[in-house]
Design a protein around this motif. Sequence first.
Motif, short mmCIF file in Angstrom:
data_model
loop_
_atom_site.label_atom_id
_atom_site.label_comp_id
_atom_site.label_asym_id
_atom_site.label_seq_id
_atom_site.Cartn_x
_atom_site.Cartn_y
_atom_site.Cartn_z
N GLY A 118 -1.35 43.20 35.74
CA GLY A 118 -1.88 44.56 35.63
C GLY A 118 -3.27 44.69 36.22
N GLN A 119 -4.06 43.60 36.17
CA GLN A 119 -5.40 43.62 36.76
C GLN A 119 -5.31 43.80 38.28
OE1 GLN A 119 -8.32 43.33 35.04
NE2 GLN A 119 -7.25 43.23 33.09
N THR A 120 -4.38 43.08 38.89
CA THR A 120 -4.18 43.21 40.33
C THR A 120 -3.68 44.60 40.70
OG1 THR A 120 -3.68 40.84 40.49
CG2 THR A 120 -2.95 42.25 42.31
N GLU A 121 -2.71 45.08 39.96
CA GLU A 121 -2.15 46.40 40.25
C GLU A 121 -3.20 47.49 40.08
OE1 GLU A 121 1.10 46.57 37.56
OE2 GLU A 121 2.43 45.35 38.82
N GLY A 122 -4.05 47.35 39.06
CA GLY A 122 -5.10 48.33 38.85
C GLY A 122 -6.11 48.34 39.99
N ALA A 123 -6.47 47.14 40.47
CA ALA A 123 -7.41 47.05 41.58
C ALA A 123 -6.82 47.65 42.85
CB ALA A 123 -7.81 45.59 41.81
N ARG A 124 -5.54 47.39 43.09
CA ARG A 124 -4.92 47.92 44.30
C ARG A 124 -4.77 49.44 44.21
NH1 ARG A 124 -2.48 43.81 47.32
NH2 ARG A 124 -2.24 45.44 48.91
N SER A 125 -4.61 49.95 42.99
CA SER A 125 -4.43 51.40 42.83
C SER A 125 -5.70 52.19 43.10
CB SER A 125 -3.93 51.71 41.41
OG SER A 125 -4.94 51.45 40.45
N ILE A 126 -6.85 51.53 43.01
CA ILE A 126 -8.11 52.23 43.29
C ILE A 126 -8.61 51.93 44.72
CG2 ILE A 126 -8.78 52.32 40.86
CD1 ILE A 126 -10.69 49.99 41.39
N GLY A 127 -7.75 51.34 45.52
CA GLY A 127 -8.07 51.19 46.94
C GLY A 127 -8.52 49.82 47.37
N PHE A 128 -8.53 48.84 46.48
CA PHE A 128 -8.92 47.49 46.88
C PHE A 128 -7.82 46.87 47.73
CE2 PHE A 128 -12.28 45.90 43.64
CZ PHE A 128 -13.03 47.04 43.88
N GLY A 129 -8.21 46.17 48.80
CA GLY A 129 -7.26 45.40 49.59
C GLY A 129 -6.95 44.08 48.89
N ARG A 130 -6.09 43.28 49.52
CA ARG A 130 -5.67 42.02 48.90
C ARG A 130 -6.83 41.08 48.67
NH1 ARG A 130 -1.04 37.99 51.45
NH2 ARG A 130 -0.90 36.56 49.67
N TRP A 131 -7.67 40.89 49.69
CA TRP A 131 -8.78 39.95 49.57
C TRP A 131 -9.89 40.50 48.69
CZ3 TRP A 131 -7.40 35.36 50.52
CH2 TRP A 131 -6.45 35.08 51.51
N LEU A 134 -8.77 39.81 45.18
CA LEU A 134 -8.99 38.41 44.85
C LEU A 134 -10.46 38.13 44.56
CD1 LEU A 134 -6.72 36.45 47.36
CD2 LEU A 134 -6.60 36.36 44.87
N ARG A 135 -11.32 38.64 45.44
CA ARG A 135 -12.74 38.33 45.34
C ARG A 135 -13.40 38.95 44.11
NH1 ARG A 135 -17.39 39.85 49.90
NH2 ARG A 135 -19.17 39.05 48.70
N TYR A 136 -13.08 40.21 43.84
CA TYR A 136 -13.83 40.93 42.80
C TYR A 136 -13.11 40.99 41.45
CZ TYR A 136 -16.70 42.53 46.70
OH TYR A 136 -17.53 42.58 47.80
N VAL A 137 -11.81 40.74 41.43
CA VAL A 137 -11.06 40.90 40.18
C VAL A 137 -10.40 39.59 39.74
CG1 VAL A 137 -9.16 42.13 39.04
CG2 VAL A 137 -10.60 43.33 40.71
N VAL A 138 -9.57 39.00 40.59
CA VAL A 138 -8.74 37.87 40.17
C VAL A 138 -9.56 36.58 40.03
CG1 VAL A 138 -6.77 36.42 40.76
CG2 VAL A 138 -6.68 38.89 41.18
N ILE A 139 -10.29 36.21 41.09
CA ILE A 139 -11.02 34.93 41.04
C ILE A 139 -12.09 34.90 39.96
CG2 ILE A 139 -12.57 33.42 42.35
CD1 ILE A 139 -10.93 34.04 44.83
N PRO A 140 -12.91 35.96 39.78
CA PRO A 140 -13.89 35.91 38.68
C PRO A 140 -13.23 35.70 37.32
CG PRO A 140 -14.45 37.67 40.20
CD PRO A 140 -13.11 37.15 40.63
#
Length: 219
Positions: A118-131, A134-140
Amino acid sequence: MQGLDFSVVLPYADILAMGVWWTVLLTVSAGALSFICGIVFAVAVLYAPAIVAYPMRFLMWVFMGTPLLLQLFLIYFGLVQIGIDIPALGAGIVGLGLHFAAYNADVVRAGIVAVDIGQTEGARSIGFGRWQTLRYVVIPQAIRNTAPPIGGNMIALLKESSIVSVIGIAELVHSAQLAISETFRPFEFYITAAALYYILNLVLEAGLRRFERHVEVSR
Protein backbone atom coordinates in the motif's frame (compact mmCIF):
# COMPACT_ATOMS: atom_id res chain seq x y z
CA MET A 1 57.10 -18.88 35.91
CA GLN A 2 56.66 -15.24 34.95
CA GLY A 3 53.54 -13.46 36.12
CA LEU A 4 51.65 -10.89 34.14
CA ASP A 5 53.30 -7.48 34.11
CA PHE A 6 51.21 -4.82 32.37
CA SER A 7 53.86 -2.17 33.01
CA VAL A 8 55.49 -3.35 29.77
CA VAL A 9 52.45 -2.08 27.85
CA LEU A 10 52.87 1.61 28.75
CA PRO A 11 55.99 2.28 26.61
CA TYR A 12 54.04 1.00 23.61
CA ALA A 13 50.89 3.03 24.26
CA ASP A 14 51.52 5.22 21.20
CA ILE A 15 51.77 2.15 18.93
CA LEU A 16 48.56 0.71 20.34
CA ALA A 17 46.82 4.10 20.02
CA MET A 18 47.81 4.19 16.35
CA GLY A 19 46.42 0.68 15.99
CA VAL A 20 43.12 1.85 17.48
CA TRP A 21 43.06 4.76 15.02
CA TRP A 22 43.55 2.48 12.01
CA THR A 23 40.92 0.07 13.35
CA VAL A 24 38.39 2.91 13.69
CA LEU A 25 39.26 4.23 10.22
CA LEU A 26 38.83 0.78 8.70
CA THR A 27 35.55 0.16 10.49
CA VAL A 28 34.01 3.51 9.57
CA SER A 29 35.16 3.42 5.94
CA ALA A 30 34.30 -0.23 5.30
CA GLY A 31 31.04 0.15 7.23
CA ALA A 32 29.95 3.06 5.06
CA LEU A 33 30.90 1.12 1.90
CA SER A 34 29.04 -1.98 3.07
CA PHE A 35 25.91 0.04 3.88
CA ILE A 36 25.80 1.89 0.55
CA CYS A 37 26.71 -1.14 -1.55
CA GLY A 38 24.26 -3.27 0.43
CA ILE A 39 21.40 -1.00 -0.63
CA VAL A 40 22.63 -0.96 -4.25
CA PHE A 41 22.96 -4.76 -4.34
CA ALA A 42 19.50 -5.26 -2.82
CA VAL A 43 17.81 -2.90 -5.27
CA ALA A 44 19.66 -4.47 -8.20
CA VAL A 45 18.66 -7.99 -7.19
CA LEU A 46 15.00 -7.02 -6.84
CA TYR A 47 14.46 -4.52 -9.64
CA ALA A 48 17.31 -4.60 -12.18
CA PRO A 49 17.03 -6.52 -15.46
CA ALA A 50 18.11 -10.16 -15.33
CA ILE A 51 21.40 -9.37 -17.07
CA VAL A 52 22.33 -7.27 -14.00
CA ALA A 53 20.38 -9.06 -11.25
CA TYR A 54 21.81 -12.55 -11.79
CA PRO A 55 25.49 -11.49 -11.83
CA MET A 56 24.76 -9.46 -8.68
CA ARG A 57 23.24 -12.54 -7.01
CA PHE A 58 26.32 -14.52 -7.99
CA LEU A 59 28.62 -11.82 -6.58
CA MET A 60 26.72 -11.86 -3.29
CA TRP A 61 26.91 -15.65 -3.20
CA VAL A 62 30.67 -15.51 -3.71
CA PHE A 63 31.22 -12.98 -0.91
CA MET A 64 28.90 -14.84 1.49
CA GLY A 65 30.21 -18.28 0.62
CA THR A 66 33.99 -17.76 0.78
CA PRO A 67 36.24 -16.75 3.70
CA LEU A 68 37.00 -13.07 4.19
CA LEU A 69 40.70 -13.90 4.48
CA LEU A 70 40.69 -15.45 0.99
CA GLN A 71 38.85 -12.43 -0.41
CA LEU A 72 41.48 -10.08 1.04
CA PHE A 73 44.27 -12.15 -0.49
CA LEU A 74 42.56 -12.13 -3.89
CA ILE A 75 42.02 -8.35 -3.78
CA TYR A 76 45.47 -7.42 -2.48
CA PHE A 77 47.73 -10.11 -3.99
CA GLY A 78 45.56 -11.38 -6.84
CA LEU A 79 44.45 -8.23 -8.62
CA VAL A 80 48.02 -7.01 -8.97
CA GLN A 81 48.60 -10.00 -11.27
CA ILE A 82 46.24 -8.41 -13.80
CA GLY A 83 47.62 -4.90 -13.38
CA ILE A 84 45.29 -3.61 -10.64
CA ASP A 85 47.49 -2.54 -7.75
CA ILE A 86 45.41 -1.53 -4.72
CA PRO A 87 47.24 -0.21 -1.61
CA ALA A 88 46.87 -2.29 1.54
CA LEU A 89 44.48 0.16 3.21
CA GLY A 90 42.30 0.36 0.12
CA ALA A 91 42.28 -3.43 -0.23
CA GLY A 92 41.26 -3.78 3.42
CA ILE A 93 38.42 -1.30 3.08
CA VAL A 94 37.18 -2.81 -0.19
CA GLY A 95 37.47 -6.38 1.09
CA LEU A 96 35.68 -5.72 4.37
CA GLY A 97 33.14 -3.42 2.70
CA LEU A 98 32.12 -5.82 -0.07
CA HIS A 99 32.09 -8.84 2.24
CA PHE A 100 29.63 -7.23 4.62
CA ALA A 101 27.75 -5.49 1.78
CA ALA A 102 26.58 -8.95 0.71
CA TYR A 103 25.10 -9.59 4.17
CA ASN A 104 23.60 -6.09 4.37
CA ALA A 105 22.08 -6.57 0.92
CA ASP A 106 20.34 -9.74 2.06
CA VAL A 107 18.94 -7.88 5.08
CA VAL A 108 17.84 -4.82 3.09
CA ARG A 109 16.28 -7.01 0.41
CA ALA A 110 14.13 -8.68 3.05
CA GLY A 111 13.25 -5.26 4.46
CA ILE A 112 12.16 -3.96 1.05
CA VAL A 113 9.99 -7.01 0.43
CA ALA A 114 8.37 -6.52 3.85
CA VAL A 115 7.25 -2.93 3.12
CA ASP A 116 3.46 -2.82 2.75
CA ILE A 117 2.47 -2.74 -0.93
CA GLY A 118 0.00 0.00 0.00
CA GLN A 119 2.95 2.34 0.60
CA THR A 120 4.13 1.83 -2.96
CA GLU A 121 0.66 2.20 -4.41
CA GLY A 122 0.09 5.39 -2.43
CA ALA A 123 3.35 6.90 -3.66
CA ARG A 124 2.57 6.02 -7.26
CA SER A 125 -0.92 7.49 -6.93
CA ILE A 126 0.48 10.92 -6.07
CA GLY A 127 2.76 10.93 -9.09
CA PHE A 128 5.97 9.32 -7.88
CA GLY A 129 7.86 7.28 -10.47
CA ARG A 130 9.34 3.86 -9.74
CA TRP A 131 12.74 5.12 -8.63
CA GLN A 132 11.28 8.04 -6.68
CA THR A 133 9.06 5.59 -4.82
CA LEU A 134 12.06 3.44 -4.00
CA ARG A 135 14.21 6.38 -2.93
CA TYR A 136 11.72 8.32 -0.83
CA VAL A 137 9.27 5.68 0.41
CA VAL A 138 10.41 2.05 0.19
CA ILE A 139 14.14 2.17 0.97
CA PRO A 140 13.85 4.53 4.00
CA GLN A 141 11.21 2.25 5.53
CA ALA A 142 13.26 -0.85 4.76
CA ILE A 143 16.29 0.68 6.49
CA ARG A 144 14.20 1.59 9.53
CA ASN A 145 12.89 -1.97 9.73
CA THR A 146 16.32 -3.54 9.36
CA ALA A 147 18.39 -1.21 11.56
CA PRO A 148 19.08 -3.84 14.29
CA PRO A 149 20.45 -6.58 11.98
CA ILE A 150 22.49 -4.05 9.99
CA GLY A 151 23.87 -2.79 13.30
CA GLY A 152 24.80 -6.37 14.15
CA ASN A 153 26.71 -6.62 10.88
CA MET A 154 28.59 -3.41 11.74
CA ILE A 155 29.65 -4.89 15.08
CA ALA A 156 30.82 -8.04 13.29
CA LEU A 157 32.76 -5.86 10.84
CA LEU A 158 34.58 -4.16 13.72
CA LYS A 159 35.66 -7.53 15.08
CA GLU A 160 36.64 -8.92 11.68
CA SER A 161 38.78 -5.84 10.92
CA SER A 162 41.62 -7.60 12.74
CA ILE A 163 41.99 -9.91 9.72
CA VAL A 164 43.48 -7.09 7.62
CA SER A 165 46.66 -7.40 9.71
CA VAL A 166 47.64 -10.22 7.33
CA ILE A 167 48.14 -7.71 4.49
CA GLY A 168 50.28 -5.40 6.62
CA ILE A 169 47.81 -2.80 7.88
CA ALA A 170 48.91 -1.66 11.33
CA GLU A 171 45.53 -1.98 12.99
CA LEU A 172 45.17 -2.99 16.63
CA VAL A 173 46.17 -6.67 16.39
CA HIS A 174 49.09 -5.87 14.09
CA SER A 175 50.27 -3.16 16.51
CA ALA A 176 50.06 -5.62 19.41
CA GLN A 177 52.10 -8.13 17.43
CA LEU A 178 54.79 -5.51 16.76
CA ALA A 179 55.06 -4.83 20.48
CA ILE A 180 55.16 -8.55 21.25
CA SER A 181 58.02 -9.06 18.78
CA GLU A 182 60.11 -6.62 20.83
CA THR A 183 59.05 -7.58 24.37
CA PHE A 184 58.16 -11.28 24.05
CA ARG A 185 55.16 -10.62 26.32
CA PRO A 186 52.18 -11.90 24.30
CA PHE A 187 49.62 -12.22 27.07
CA GLU A 188 49.87 -8.62 28.27
CA PHE A 189 49.52 -7.16 24.78
CA TYR A 190 46.82 -9.52 23.56
CA ILE A 191 44.78 -8.91 26.72
CA THR A 192 45.25 -5.15 26.25
CA ALA A 193 44.18 -5.42 22.62
CA ALA A 194 41.12 -7.45 23.68
CA ALA A 195 40.19 -4.78 26.23
CA LEU A 196 40.55 -2.03 23.62
CA TYR A 197 38.35 -3.97 21.18
CA TYR A 198 35.77 -4.35 23.93
CA ILE A 199 35.78 -0.59 24.55
CA LEU A 200 35.41 0.12 20.82
CA ASN A 201 32.58 -2.39 20.70
CA LEU A 202 30.79 -0.68 23.58
CA VAL A 203 31.13 2.71 21.87
CA LEU A 204 29.78 1.31 18.60
CA GLU A 205 26.88 -0.42 20.36
CA ALA A 206 25.98 2.84 22.14
CA GLY A 207 26.00 4.69 18.81
CA LEU A 208 23.84 2.02 17.18
CA ARG A 209 21.33 2.08 20.05
CA ARG A 210 21.07 5.84 19.71
CA PHE A 211 20.53 5.49 15.96
CA GLU A 212 17.84 2.84 16.50
CA ARG A 213 16.02 5.08 19.00
CA HIS A 214 16.16 7.92 16.47
CA VAL A 215 14.71 5.58 13.85
CA GLU A 216 11.89 4.52 16.18
CA VAL A 217 11.00 8.14 16.92
CA SER A 218 10.94 9.01 13.20
CA ARG A 219 8.47 6.26 12.31
